[in-house]
Scaffold this motif. Structure first.
Motif, short mmCIF file in Angstrom:
data_model
loop_
_atom_site.label_atom_id
_atom_site.label_comp_id
_atom_site.label_asym_id
_atom_site.label_seq_id
_atom_site.Cartn_x
_atom_site.Cartn_y
_atom_site.Cartn_z
N ASP A 101 6.78 -5.61 6.94
CA ASP A 101 6.08 -6.81 6.48
C ASP A 101 5.28 -6.56 5.21
OD1 ASP A 101 5.17 -9.62 7.07
OD2 ASP A 101 3.24 -8.60 7.05
N PHE A 102 5.61 -7.31 4.16
CA PHE A 102 4.94 -7.13 2.86
C PHE A 102 3.46 -7.47 2.94
CE2 PHE A 102 3.34 -9.02 -1.06
CZ PHE A 102 3.55 -7.98 -1.97
N ASP A 103 3.14 -8.58 3.56
CA ASP A 103 1.74 -9.03 3.59
C ASP A 103 0.85 -8.03 4.31
OD1 ASP A 103 2.23 -11.34 2.15
OD2 ASP A 103 2.80 -12.46 3.94
N ALA A 104 1.35 -7.46 5.40
CA ALA A 104 0.55 -6.48 6.13
C ALA A 104 0.31 -5.24 5.27
CB ALA A 104 1.25 -6.09 7.43
N ALA A 105 1.36 -4.78 4.58
CA ALA A 105 1.22 -3.62 3.70
C ALA A 105 0.28 -3.92 2.54
CB ALA A 105 2.59 -3.20 3.18
N TYR A 106 0.35 -5.13 2.03
CA TYR A 106 -0.51 -5.53 0.90
C TYR A 106 -1.99 -5.46 1.28
CZ TYR A 106 -2.68 -8.72 -2.50
OH TYR A 106 -3.50 -9.27 -3.45
N GLN A 107 -2.31 -5.94 2.45
CA GLN A 107 -3.71 -6.00 2.85
C GLN A 107 -4.36 -4.63 2.96
OE1 GLN A 107 -5.47 -8.69 2.93
NE2 GLN A 107 -3.73 -10.07 2.62
N GLU A 108 -3.58 -3.59 3.28
CA GLU A 108 -4.18 -2.27 3.49
C GLU A 108 -3.92 -1.30 2.35
OE1 GLU A 108 -2.57 -0.77 7.13
OE2 GLU A 108 -0.59 -0.32 6.27
N ASN A 109 -3.16 -1.71 1.33
CA ASN A 109 -2.82 -0.80 0.24
C ASN A 109 -4.05 -0.40 -0.57
OD1 ASN A 109 -1.95 -0.87 -2.97
ND2 ASN A 109 -0.66 0.43 -1.70
N HIS A 110 -4.09 0.86 -0.99
CA HIS A 110 -5.29 1.39 -1.66
C HIS A 110 -5.47 0.79 -3.06
CE1 HIS A 110 -8.62 4.01 -2.29
NE2 HIS A 110 -8.06 4.66 -3.29
N LEU A 111 -4.39 0.62 -3.81
CA LEU A 111 -4.50 0.01 -5.13
C LEU A 111 -5.03 -1.42 -5.02
CD1 LEU A 111 -4.03 -0.15 -8.19
CD2 LEU A 111 -1.65 -0.78 -7.71
N ARG B 8 4.13 5.10 10.37
CA ARG B 8 3.28 4.05 9.80
C ARG B 8 3.63 3.79 8.33
NH1 ARG B 8 -3.26 4.34 8.81
NH2 ARG B 8 -3.42 2.33 7.73
N LEU B 9 3.88 4.86 7.58
CA LEU B 9 4.24 4.70 6.17
C LEU B 9 5.60 4.03 6.02
CD1 LEU B 9 3.02 8.12 4.69
CD2 LEU B 9 1.95 5.87 4.43
N LEU B 10 6.52 4.35 6.92
CA LEU B 10 7.83 3.68 6.90
C LEU B 10 7.68 2.18 7.14
CD1 LEU B 10 10.03 6.26 8.84
CD2 LEU B 10 10.41 5.49 6.49
N ALA B 11 6.84 1.82 8.10
CA ALA B 11 6.61 0.40 8.37
C ALA B 11 5.96 -0.27 7.17
CB ALA B 11 5.73 0.25 9.61
N SER B 12 5.04 0.43 6.52
CA SER B 12 4.35 -0.13 5.36
C SER B 12 5.32 -0.36 4.21
CB SER B 12 3.22 0.81 4.93
OG SER B 12 2.57 0.33 3.79
N LEU B 13 6.28 0.55 4.03
CA LEU B 13 7.20 0.47 2.90
C LEU B 13 8.33 -0.52 3.15
CD1 LEU B 13 8.01 1.54 0.11
CD2 LEU B 13 9.21 3.41 1.26
N TYR B 14 8.82 -0.59 4.39
CA TYR B 14 10.06 -1.34 4.64
C TYR B 14 9.88 -2.61 5.47
CZ TYR B 14 12.62 2.69 2.83
OH TYR B 14 13.13 3.68 2.02
N PHE C 215 2.74 -5.67 -5.47
CA PHE C 215 1.30 -5.55 -5.20
C PHE C 215 0.49 -5.87 -6.46
CE2 PHE C 215 1.72 -2.21 -1.54
CZ PHE C 215 2.07 -3.22 -0.67
N VAL C 216 0.91 -5.28 -7.58
CA VAL C 216 0.21 -5.53 -8.85
C VAL C 216 0.21 -7.02 -9.17
CG1 VAL C 216 0.32 -5.17 -11.35
CG2 VAL C 216 0.61 -3.23 -9.80
N HIS C 217 1.36 -7.66 -9.00
CA HIS C 217 1.46 -9.09 -9.28
C HIS C 217 0.48 -9.88 -8.43
CE1 HIS C 217 3.66 -13.04 -8.24
NE2 HIS C 217 2.94 -13.25 -9.32
N GLN C 218 0.50 -9.64 -7.14
CA GLN C 218 -0.29 -10.47 -6.24
C GLN C 218 -1.78 -10.21 -6.40
OE1 GLN C 218 1.60 -11.52 -2.65
NE2 GLN C 218 -0.24 -11.41 -1.40
N VAL C 219 -2.17 -8.95 -6.53
CA VAL C 219 -3.61 -8.67 -6.58
C VAL C 219 -4.20 -9.03 -7.94
CG1 VAL C 219 -3.53 -6.23 -7.34
CG2 VAL C 219 -5.38 -7.03 -5.85
N THR C 220 -3.46 -8.87 -9.02
CA THR C 220 -3.99 -9.27 -10.32
C THR C 220 -4.11 -10.79 -10.42
OG1 THR C 220 -1.75 -9.13 -11.28
CG2 THR C 220 -3.22 -7.23 -11.58
#
Length: 556
Positions: free
Chosen positions: A96-106, A88-94, A175-180
Motif C-alpha cells: 500500500d502506497f499510502d501506508a508507506a508514505y505516512q511512515e517514510n523518513h523523507l 516490513r520493508l518489502l510491504a513498504s516497497l511493494y 513520495f517527493v511529488h505528494q509531500v512537496t
C-alpha cells in the motif's frame, strides 16, 4: 526570493558547497542540512556556523530517506539481517502506497520543516546501484535446484527484492511529488549523475571483471530513470518547479591527507605475502589469521566525497585528459544557485528535455477529426460498438466510456440527458433497459468491466474482473467494508445507480455552462475546463472528466 531550504546530502562534497553558495547569494533564514549520519549533519552545521556566523540558522537532520522513520538510523546491513524488518520493508516497497508514505523518513522530514526549496544532493543512483542486484541474483540462483528453491535462501531472495532500483525510484519520486505538494514546496532541484563520469560503454573503470561494469551501468540506468521520473514530475499539476543538474565528470575534491584507508573489501591492514604454487585450484578468500599482519594501509589519498578516496595513481588516471576528468563542487553549487535565482544556465536537464521532445502537432490535430469520422462510419460494420477494449488504462477510462456510451445511446445529447422529467431515477432505469440494445451488456463484462445494476446489489460480469486487480496468486477478494467496495465501483465498474446518474447530470450542466462562456467570452474561455465539442463524442466527454475531476491533464 526563497528563505527556507532543505539540502539533502547537505554534509557531502556538493551539498556543503550548495549551503555556502545559498548563504552567500540568496540571504536565507534557515537551511536544514540533512545527511545519512547525525554526526555528519552536526559537523557540517558547526562548520557552516563557524564560517557564516549567525547570518542563517543551520539545522541538522539525518537518516536513511528510503525507509520508515523509526528505521532511518539503522544501517542497511542490520536491517537486512532481521527477518521481520525485511518483511516490513518489502510491504513498504511493494504494498500500500499510502501506508508507506505516512511512515517514510523523507516525507516526515519535509513535513517537519516545510521548506520552500529542496536541493537533493544525495547520490541516489549510486546508493541504489551498489545494492548490486547481479550479485544478489547469483546468490538466489545458488539456492535453486531441480526440486525448487531451498528454504535457507529466503533471506537472499528477500534481499534481492529489496535491492531493485525501479520500485524504489518510482516510490521515491511519488513520495517527493505528494509531500512537496502537501507542504507547498516551491522548487525541487536534483543534483544527479550520469553514472559513468560522462564516459561511454567503453569506460575502463569497473567494479568487477566485467567490462563495462554491470554495476556501473546499473548506476547509469538508475540515474537516467530518475531523470525520466523528474521529467514527469515537472509536467504534473501543482508540483513544484523541478530542475536537475547532472555533472558528467568525476566530482572533486575535498582535500589531500595521509590516512588509514580501506580497499574494496573494507580491509585496512597490510599482510606479509605467502608464496604458494599454482596447482589448478585457487582460494579467493582465506582467513586473515593465516597471514602475518604488517601494519596499516596508511597512504596519501585525495578525498572526493561520495566517490570515495583515491591514491595519487588512481586520481591521476581517472582525471587525466580523455578519462572522466573532473568538475569541482563549487562549480556545481554555483549552477544550482543560479537556477534557483531564475538564471538560465542552459544546464538544467529537465528544461533540456522539454526543449528536445516532439510535442503535439497541428497536422495531427487536423487528422484527428478525419480518423474519428472514419471510425464513426466503420463502427456499424463491427459486431459491437467501438467503445473500449480496456487496454488503454486505467479501468476507470473504460468504465466512463461505457457509461457515456449508454447515455448517448438513450438520450443522444447532453441536453437530452438533462431534459424535462429526466430525474436520476428515470435515467438509471432507462440506461438499464438499454444495456442489451447498446451492446454494453455483452461488451463491458467481456473485457473485465462489471455492470452494477440500479439496485446496487447485483452485477453483470464476465470471466474476468479488472478491478480490483489480481495480486499474487489469489484470484478471490473480499471487501472489508462498503467504502472499499465503493472504491472498486468508482475505479472500474459501470455504475447504473441513481446516485451516479446525478453525478453525470451535474457534469453535463458544468460542461454546457462552460460552452456558453466560450460563446460570450471567446478565446479567453478556451481551456481544458471548457466543453467545446459540437456533438456527444464519448471520448471528449471522458477527456473533460480527466481534465476537470481527476487532474489527469498535461501542463506542457
Amino acid at each position: 526570493m526563497y528563505h527556507d531550504f532543505l539540502i539533502l546530502g547537505g554534509a557531502g562534497l556538493v551539498g556543503l558547497q550548495v549551503c555556502r553558495h545559498i548563504v552567500q547569494t540568496l540571504q536565507p533564514r534557515r537551511i536544514v542540512v540533512a545527511s545519512l549520519l547525525p554526526e555528519e549533519a552536526e559537523a557540517a552545521c558547526e562548520q557552516l556556523r563557524a564560517e557564516m556566523g549567525d547570518a542563517c540558522a543551520f539545522v541538522p537532520e539525518s537518516g536513511n530517506l528510503f525507509v520508515p522513520t523509526d528505521l532511518a538510523a539503522t544501517p542497511r546491513d542490520q536491517l537486512l539481517a532481521d527477518r521481520e524488518v525485511r518483511r516490513r520493508l518489502l510491504a513498504s516497497l511493494y504494498d500500500d502506497f499510502d501506508a508507506a508514505y505516512q511512515e517514510n523518513h523523507l516525507v516526515q522530514m519535509i513535513r517537519r520543516h516545510r521548506p520552500e526549496v529542496v536541493v537533493d544532493c544525495v547520490n541516489t543512483a549510486t546508493g541504489l546501484a551498489y545494492r548490486d542486484v547481479f550479485q544478489g541474483a547469483q546468490r538466489v540462483r545458488d539456492w535453486l535446484d531441480g526440486d525448487g528453491y531451498d528454504d535457507r535462501g529466503v533471506a537472499d531472495l528477500e534481499t534481492l527484492l529489496l535491492s531493485q532500483s525501479v520500485p524504489a525510484l518510482i516510490q521515491h519520486v511519488r513520495f517527493v511529488h505528494q509531500v512537496t505538494r502537501e507542504c507547498q514546496t516551491r522548487v525541487y532541484v536534483k543534483v544527479g549523475t550520469t553514472g559513468t563520469g560522462g564516459m561511454g560503454l567503453n569506460i575502463p573503470y569497473t567494479h568487477s571483471e566485467d567490462k563495462p561494469s554491470k554495476v556501473l551501468l546499473a548506476k547509469n540506468e538508475a540515474a537516467f530513470g530518475h531523470t525520466g521520473l523528474l521529467f514527469l514530475l515537472a509536467r504534473t499539476p501543482h508540483a513544484p518547479i523541478v530542475k536537475e543538474v547532472k555533472p558528467a565528470a568525476m566530482i572533486g575534491y575535498r582535500g589531500v591527507q595521509v590516512k588509514v584507508a580501506a580497499d574494496k573489501h573494507r580491509n585496512t591492514r597490510l599482510f606479509a605475502a605467502r608464496e604458494v604454487p599454482l596447482e589448478g585450484e585457487l582460494h579467493l578468500a582465506e582467513p586473515e589469521d593465516g597471514y602475518r599482519p604488517e601494519g596499516q594501509l596508511s597512504v596519501a589519498i585525495v578525498d572526493t566525497g561520495e566517490n570515495g578516496v583515491f591514491t595519487r595513481g588512481e586520481f591521476a588516471a581517472i582525471t587525466a585528459l580523455g578519462q572522466m576528468e573532473f568538475i569541482t563542487p563549487e562549480e556545481i553549487a554555483r549552477t544550482v544557485v543560479s537556477e534557483l535565482r531564475g538564471a538560465n544556465t542552459g544546464q538544467d536537464i529537465v528544461s533540456a528535455l522539454d526543449a528536445s521532445v516532439l510535442n503535439p502537432s497541428y497536422k495531427a490535430g487536423l487528422l484527428r477529426r478525419a480518423a474519428l469520422t472514419d471510425l464513426d462510419r466503420a463502427e456499424p460494420d463491427g459486431d459491437v460498438p467501438s467503445v473500449a477494449l480496456g487496454r488503454l488504462g486505467p479501468p476507470e477510462l473504460s468504465k466512463l466510456l461505457f457509461e457515456a456510451h449508454l447515455i448517448r445511446h438513450v438520450y443522444g445529447s447532453l441536453e437530452g440527458a438533462l431534459g424535462e422529467g429526466v430525474t436520476p431515477e428515470v435515467m438509471s432505469r432507462a440506461l438499464a433497459a438499454a444495456l442489451d440494445a447498446s451492446g454494453v451488456a455483452r461488451t463491458a463484462p467481456s473485457i473485465g468491466i462489471p455492470v452494477l445494476l440500479p439496485d446496487g446489489n447485483r452485477i453483470l460480469r464476465g470471466p474476468r474482473v479488472n478491478v480490483p486487480e489480481i495480486r499474487g496468486h489469489s484470484t478471490t477478494v473480499t471487501w472489508r467494508d462498503r467504502a472499499e467496495l465503493e472504491s472498486w465501483i468508482k475505479r472500474g465498474w459501470v455504475d447504473l445507480r441513481p446516485s451516479n446518474m446525478a453525478t453525470w447530470q451535474a457534469r453535463f450542466r458544468k460542461m454546457l455552462a462552460s460552452r456558453a462562456r466560450l460563446r460570450t467570452t471567446g478565446s479567453a474561455a478556451a481551456n481544458i475546463h471548457t466543453w467545446s465539442a459540437d456533438s456527444f463524442e464519448i471520448g471528449e466527454v471522458v477527456a473533460w472528466i480527466f481534465n476537470n475531476e481527476l487532474e489527469g491533464y498535461r501542463v506542457k
